[in-house]
Design an enzyme around this catalytic site. Sequence first.
Site, PDB file in Angstrom:
ATOM      1  N   LEU A  74     -18.731   6.381  16.009  1.00  0.00           N
ATOM      2  CA  LEU A  74     -18.740   6.492  14.624  1.00  0.00           C
ATOM      3  C   LEU A  74     -19.263   5.315  13.803  1.00  0.00           C
ATOM      4  O   LEU A  74     -19.270   4.101  14.293  1.00  0.00           O
ATOM      5  CB  LEU A  74     -17.348   7.098  14.318  1.00  0.00           C
ATOM      6  CG  LEU A  74     -17.396   8.285  14.402  1.00  0.00           C
ATOM      7  CD1 LEU A  74     -15.981   9.045  14.304  1.00  0.00           C
ATOM      8  CD2 LEU A  74     -18.532   8.985  13.652  1.00  0.00           C
ATOM      9  N   LYS A 177     -15.963  -7.573  21.541  1.00  0.00           N
ATOM     10  CA  LYS A 177     -17.246  -6.634  20.199  1.00  0.00           C
ATOM     11  C   LYS A 177     -17.855  -7.616  19.233  1.00  0.00           C
ATOM     12  O   LYS A 177     -18.849  -7.711  19.288  1.00  0.00           O
ATOM     13  CB  LYS A 177     -17.325  -5.437  20.400  1.00  0.00           C
ATOM     14  CG  LYS A 177     -18.675  -4.628  19.647  1.00  0.00           C
ATOM     15  CD  LYS A 177     -19.806  -4.379  20.492  1.00  0.00           C
ATOM     16  CE  LYS A 177     -20.508  -4.263  19.505  1.00  0.00           C
ATOM     17  NZ  LYS A 177     -22.101  -4.588  20.965  1.00  0.00           N
ATOM     18  N   LYS A 246     -21.901  -4.996   9.037  1.00  0.00           N
ATOM     19  CA  LYS A 246     -19.957  -4.963   9.427  1.00  0.00           C
ATOM     20  C   LYS A 246     -19.646  -5.679  10.330  1.00  0.00           C
ATOM     21  O   LYS A 246     -18.197  -6.647  10.532  1.00  0.00           O
ATOM     22  CB  LYS A 246     -20.048  -3.533   9.478  1.00  0.00           C
ATOM     23  CG  LYS A 246     -18.750  -3.230  10.217  1.00  0.00           C
ATOM     24  CD  LYS A 246     -18.703  -1.456  10.930  1.00  0.00           C
ATOM     25  CE  LYS A 246     -19.571  -2.081  12.230  1.00  0.00           C
ATOM     26  NZ  LYS A 246     -19.385  -0.878  13.716  1.00  0.00           N
TER      27      LYS A 246
HETATM   28  P1  NAD Z   1     -25.840   6.020  13.542  1.00  0.00           P
HETATM   29  O1  NAD Z   1     -24.989   5.974  12.572  1.00  0.00           O
HETATM   30  O2  NAD Z   1     -27.231   6.179  14.607  1.00  0.00           O
HETATM   31  O3  NAD Z   1     -24.494   6.902  14.293  1.00  0.00           O
HETATM   32  C1  NAD Z   1     -23.452   7.013  13.705  1.00  0.00           C
HETATM   33  C2  NAD Z   1     -23.402   9.249  13.509  1.00  0.00           C
HETATM   34  O4  NAD Z   1     -22.277   9.405  13.299  1.00  0.00           O
HETATM   35  C3  NAD Z   1     -24.341   9.500  12.020  1.00  0.00           C
HETATM   36  O5  NAD Z   1     -24.843  10.475  12.732  1.00  0.00           O
HETATM   37  C4  NAD Z   1     -23.099  10.102  11.552  1.00  0.00           C
HETATM   38  O6  NAD Z   1     -24.194  11.174  10.778  1.00  0.00           O
HETATM   39  C5  NAD Z   1     -22.194  10.428  11.654  1.00  0.00           C
HETATM   40  N1  NAD Z   1     -20.937  10.877  11.720  1.00  0.00           N
HETATM   41  C6  NAD Z   1     -19.971   9.814  10.746  1.00  0.00           C
HETATM   42  N2  NAD Z   1     -19.279   9.718  10.193  1.00  0.00           N
HETATM   43  C7  NAD Z   1     -18.724  11.109  10.647  1.00  0.00           C
HETATM   44  C8  NAD Z   1     -17.445  12.310  11.243  1.00  0.00           C
HETATM   45  N3  NAD Z   1     -16.575  11.627  10.122  1.00  0.00           N
HETATM   46  N4  NAD Z   1     -17.584  12.858  11.483  1.00  0.00           N
HETATM   47  C9  NAD Z   1     -18.485  13.264  12.748  1.00  0.00           C
HETATM   48  N5  NAD Z   1     -19.926  12.512  12.703  1.00  0.00           N
HETATM   49  C10 NAD Z   1     -19.629  11.429  11.589  1.00  0.00           C
HETATM   50  O7  NAD Z   1     -25.236   4.880  14.761  1.00  0.00           O
HETATM   51  P2  NAD Z   1     -25.597   4.598  15.813  1.00  0.00           P
HETATM   52  O8  NAD Z   1     -26.480   3.152  15.800  1.00  0.00           O
HETATM   53  O9  NAD Z   1     -24.823   5.315  16.827  1.00  0.00           O
HETATM   54  O10 NAD Z   1     -23.334   3.405  15.689  1.00  0.00           O
HETATM   55  C11 NAD Z   1     -22.665   4.372  16.902  1.00  0.00           C
HETATM   56  C12 NAD Z   1     -21.310   2.971  16.827  1.00  0.00           C
HETATM   57  O11 NAD Z   1     -21.956   1.793  17.713  1.00  0.00           O
HETATM   58  C13 NAD Z   1     -21.567   1.853  15.030  1.00  0.00           C
HETATM   59  O12 NAD Z   1     -19.911   1.741  15.187  1.00  0.00           O
HETATM   60  C14 NAD Z   1     -21.725   0.732  15.749  1.00  0.00           C
HETATM   61  O13 NAD Z   1     -21.618  -0.086  15.607  1.00  0.00           O
HETATM   62  C15 NAD Z   1     -21.669   0.630  17.459  1.00  0.00           C
HETATM   63  N6  NAD Z   1     -23.345   0.406  18.096  1.00  0.00           N
HETATM   64  C16 NAD Z   1     -24.673   0.453  17.575  1.00  0.00           C
HETATM   65  C17 NAD Z   1     -25.432  -0.402  18.793  1.00  0.00           C
HETATM   66  C18 NAD Z   1     -26.685   0.300  18.443  1.00  0.00           C
HETATM   67  O14 NAD Z   1     -27.995  -0.749  19.204  1.00  0.00           O
HETATM   68  N7  NAD Z   1     -27.550   0.743  17.793  1.00  0.00           N
HETATM   69  C19 NAD Z   1     -25.103  -1.173  19.622  1.00  0.00           C
HETATM   70  C20 NAD Z   1     -23.562  -0.780  20.049  1.00  0.00           C
HETATM   71  C21 NAD Z   1     -22.959  -0.742  19.084  1.00  0.00           C
END
Ligand code: NAD
Length: 296
Positions: A74, A177, A246
């Site tokens: 999330l 991280k 963030k």
């Molecule tokens: P994203 O915004 O693509 O996906 C997050 C998802 O969570 C969305 O689809 C949203 O609808 C859903 N969501 C929000 N609140 C919710 C809830 N209460 N219940 C269910 N679903 C809910 O983000 P992402 O890129 O997939 O990143 C997810 C996490 O991983 C973040 O914390 C991010 O910092 C971390 N991350 C991302 C990357 C990357 O390259 N994208 C790499 C490493 C870490």
Amino acid sequence: MPQSNAILPPMRIAVIGLGNMGQPMAACLTRAGYRVAGFDLSSDARAKFSAAGGSAAANVADAVSGAAAVITLLPDGKIVRAAVEGFMQHLAPGAVVIDMSSSAPIGTKALGEKMIAAGFAFIDAPVSGGVKRAIDGTLAIMAGGDNATIDRAEPVLKAMGKSVFRTGPLGSGHAAKALNNYVSAAGLAATVEAVAIGGRFGIDPNTLVDVFNASTGRNNSTEHKIKQFVIPESFTSGFSLALMAKDIRTADELAHQIGVVAPLADKVTALWDGALEALGNSADHTEIGRYLTVKP
Ligand code: NAD
């Protein structure tokens, strides 16, 4: 040899959050033989997950019921806490909650302790490597929490990652991280500035990146971001600027919370927060290239 209470295929796993990372990571678990139920608040994300062959639950209670492990992916720790407190009543006894989001470490410690006191297991296991390595199942994973729980969860983590680092107690994975992304963001911003300065002086940006990659300026951005997303102005890395800002803020806040003086982290945080304000929530993090080069 996995330990006797390890979470092994075909046990059931819930993935809460089916965004850029959740969707490919859930697919890795399915490929490893786990029975995966996904849930996302967004109906579009659920539809995309189903269209890719995943099993999307209609609500979070259905997703987590009977799951040996529940993975959260999330946007941030506050959202994770609200989600976990919302679904904990539906968890199977002894289920392991694994927060793989990039959350703030001190909040994670508090949430983990609360879950453990309620009879569940909890670890933080954020990831690095981006969407590409999420698809390949070769992420770097930083696991914080007690060793017995990480032992139980290790087969699950190894289905998504190439390396699992044990960073220490609850919250330490999230601290590692955030600190990693601070270093990564500082490297990206420095490289963008250097390419802009070199370009103004007449050095071809691609040549300068080649120089860095053969020299001591080499970093993840010179290797995987500048030529790929910044110079062609595609800005399609799949990691948003809002999430990167963030993470840097999380690292800087941690420094302040525990009394470490970190002047560069303060500056890098302000730079990325300025970029977020200018470019908005939908920007990709590589658009820092657009922000820094258009600034006077
Ligand atoms: P994203 O915004 O693509 O996906 C997050 C998802 O969570 C969305 O689809 C949203 O609808 C859903 N969501 C929000 N609140 C919710 C809830 N209460 N219940 C269910 N679903 C809910 O983000 P992402 O890129 O997939 O990143 C997810 C996490 O991983 C973040 O914390 C991010 O910092 C971390 N991350 C991302 C990357 C990357 O390259 N994208 C790499 C490493 C870490």
